[in-house]
Design an enzyme around this catalytic site. Structure first.
Site, PDB file in Angstrom:
ATOM      1  N   ASP A  76       0.851  -1.185   0.000  1.00  0.00           N
ATOM      2  CA  ASP A  76       0.000   0.000   0.000  1.00  0.00           C
ATOM      3  C   ASP A  76       0.893   1.242   0.000  1.00  0.00           C
ATOM      4  O   ASP A  76       1.711   1.420   0.906  1.00  0.00           O
ATOM      5  CB  ASP A  76      -0.886  -0.049   1.264  1.00  0.00           C
ATOM      6  CG  ASP A  76      -1.908   1.071   1.305  1.00  0.00           C
ATOM      7  OD1 ASP A  76      -1.959   1.887   0.363  1.00  0.00           O
ATOM      8  OD2 ASP A  76      -2.650   1.131   2.309  1.00  0.00           O
TER       9      ASP A  76
ATOM     10  N   ASP B 264      -3.379   2.298  -5.777  1.00  0.00           N
ATOM     11  CA  ASP B 264      -2.138   2.285  -4.997  1.00  0.00           C
ATOM     12  C   ASP B 264      -2.023   1.091  -4.060  1.00  0.00           C
ATOM     13  O   ASP B 264      -1.261   1.126  -3.102  1.00  0.00           O
ATOM     14  CB  ASP B 264      -1.995   3.587  -4.201  1.00  0.00           C
ATOM     15  CG  ASP B 264      -2.888   3.615  -2.982  1.00  0.00           C
ATOM     16  OD1 ASP B 264      -4.050   3.209  -3.100  1.00  0.00           O
ATOM     17  OD2 ASP B 264      -2.416   4.020  -1.905  1.00  0.00           O
ATOM     18  N   GLU B 265      -2.763   0.051  -4.331  1.00  0.00           N
ATOM     19  CA  GLU B 265      -2.721  -1.122  -3.462  1.00  0.00           C
ATOM     20  C   GLU B 265      -2.714  -2.389  -4.290  1.00  0.00           C
ATOM     21  O   GLU B 265      -3.449  -2.486  -5.267  1.00  0.00           O
ATOM     22  CB  GLU B 265      -4.003  -1.224  -2.633  1.00  0.00           C
ATOM     23  CG  GLU B 265      -4.109  -0.347  -1.434  1.00  0.00           C
ATOM     24  CD  GLU B 265      -5.509  -0.478  -0.868  1.00  0.00           C
ATOM     25  OE1 GLU B 265      -5.831  -1.554  -0.340  1.00  0.00           O
ATOM     26  OE2 GLU B 265      -6.290   0.472  -0.984  1.00  0.00           O
TER      27      GLU B 265
HETATM   28 MG   LIG Z   1      -2.416   3.981   0.201  1.00  0.00          MG
END
Ligand SMILES: [Mg+2]
Length: 422
Positions: free
Chosen positions: A9, A112-113
């Site tokens: 993350d 973003d993960e």
């Molecule tokens: Mg994040």
């Protein structure tokens, strides 16, 4: 074979990515991460909320999701940088490519993960925790931003672990560590325990994740239905929900929109749904396609995300049909928490074949289909705004919602989960 997952993350993704780009590519000397700064859209339109904040901004009490006006009040010297979605999509791709070098399977969960399947890699990469630290360092030195990595034997626990102390950290949460690391946490730290669920749990005397784990599963079902069973399973470290499952290749048409203010009433929410459905169906019709499945996603003020889909009686591209189905899902899904973003997604898209007439709606369908066709014709000649549904007149919602930025369609919103119970 034992499962092993990393959940990677990016820390303050939008802000870090903008900051890294400014320094590394443009040669700037101000690192946004070191000063009070936020990424936020224009203060004039509906994007005027904080999308990401720097550490120093957080120390002024600035929170993601609050308005830029509120943020400025907390910190008059605040730097507000605009989002650059094209850049974010590039950074996201670079990250996924890097991760793909070390994992045999990547499940990108949002921009973003990502979950990385790491089972069977011990011989190759050695100790999984040390190796996660090595990947984190490589991301930092080659891509210029930091990540948190959660390591566990299932996806849910890995995701939980990556949310522990930030930034630039590796945490484990193996099943055996649940009592020590997870049970003492407030029950709200559990995914998908939204405000409504939290209130209910608290009235039942459940305050920590441990309290929930020790509660009776049947009781949870009685009070919170299916959702109650999921969160009870989460609390016990069992990943039984459909939320983290991967979608089969999604050929759906979808759209989402960040709303100008918190939506707290169902009527406004339905208008947002109508606005989004209008756009989605117009695109389906333009491409000569129909969708057999429609879904709704809701992100609330706390950035909690929920979504659900349902199969339509037959595939359609008619705005009103799709809208009605979407509203039924919405009524099921919404837990009354103030809404910040909504999406309408479709799947099982097929070429425009014969509509399976349902005996009772034959007349209606033909009427709606002709209406949509006429409206599409007018819009293509005179522009999108030349005709709109009366319900949008004088309001502050766009009548054809979404499509604000292409990044939203290319990974800005979390994918619609596959719902096995549907
Ligand atoms: Mg994040």
């Amino acid at each position: 074979m034992e499962e092993l997952w990393y959940h990677v993350d990016v820390n303050s993704a939008f802000l870090s990515w903008s900051a890294a780009h400014e320094i590394w590519i443009k040669g700037g000397d101000l690192d946004l991460r070191t000063v009070p700064s936020v990424i936020g859209g224009s203060e004039k339109d509906r994007h005027g909320i904080v999308l990401a904040k720097s550490g120093p901004a957080a120390r002024f009490g600035i929170r993601t999701g609050e308005t830029l006006v509120e943020a400025r009040n907390r910190c008059p010297g605040l730097i507000i940088a605009p989002p650059d979605y094209d850049l974010y999509v590039q950074c996201s791709k670079a990250l996924m490519e890097l991760l793909g070098r070390y994992s045999h399977h990547i499940h990108q969960y949002s921009i973003d993960e990502a979950f990385c399947a790491m089972d069977g890699t011990k011989n190759l990469w050695g100790n999984p925790v040390a190796f996660a630290q090595q990947i984190g360092a490589e991301i930092r030195s080659t891509l210029g931003f930091t990540v948190n990595i959660g390591v566990s034997d299932n996806k849910l626990l890995a995701k939980m672990a990556s949310g522990f102390q930030k930034p630039d950290k590796v945490h484990t949460l193996f099943k055996g560590e649940i009592p020590k690391k997870m049970w003492p946490l407030p029950v709200e730290d559990l995914f998908w325990v939204g405000r409504a669920a939290s209130r209910k749990l608290r009235t039942l005397g459940i305050r920590t994740i441990g309290d929930l784990a020790a509660a009776d599963r049947g009781l949870m079902k009685q009070h919170l239905k299916k959702h109650g069973e999921f969160i009870w399973d989460y609390a016990n470290g069992r990943d039984t929900s459909p939320f983290l499952q991967e979608l089969p290749e999604n050929k759906g048409y979808g759209n989402s929109m960040t709303v100008p203010m918190d939506v707290t009433d169902a009527d406004t929410a339905r208008q947002v749904i109508l606005s989004l459905t209008e756009t989605v169906c117009a695109r389906l019709r333009a491409d000569g396609m129909k969708a057999g499945c429609v879904g709704i996603s809701i992100t609330d003020r706390d950035f909690r995300h929920a979504s659900r889909q349902r199969t339509l009686v037959s595939a359609t591209h008619t705005t009103l049909e799709m809208y009605r189905a979407a509203c039924l899902i919405f009524e099921d899904l919404w837990d009354l928490a103030p809404i910040r973003q909504m999406g309408v997604h479709t799947s099982r898209v097929t070429h425009d074949t014969a509509y399976q007439y349902n005996l009772f709606d034959m007349d209606r369908y033909e009427k709606y289909a002709r209406l949509d066709e006429a409206i599409d014709g007018i819009r293509s000649r005179y522009g999108e705004d030349s005709v709109m549904r009366a319900v949008f007149l004088g309001g502050n919602l766009p009548h054809m919602g979404g499509g604000i930025d292409k990044a939203k369609r290319t990974g800005m919103t979390k994918p619609l989960p596959y719902c096995p119970w549907e």
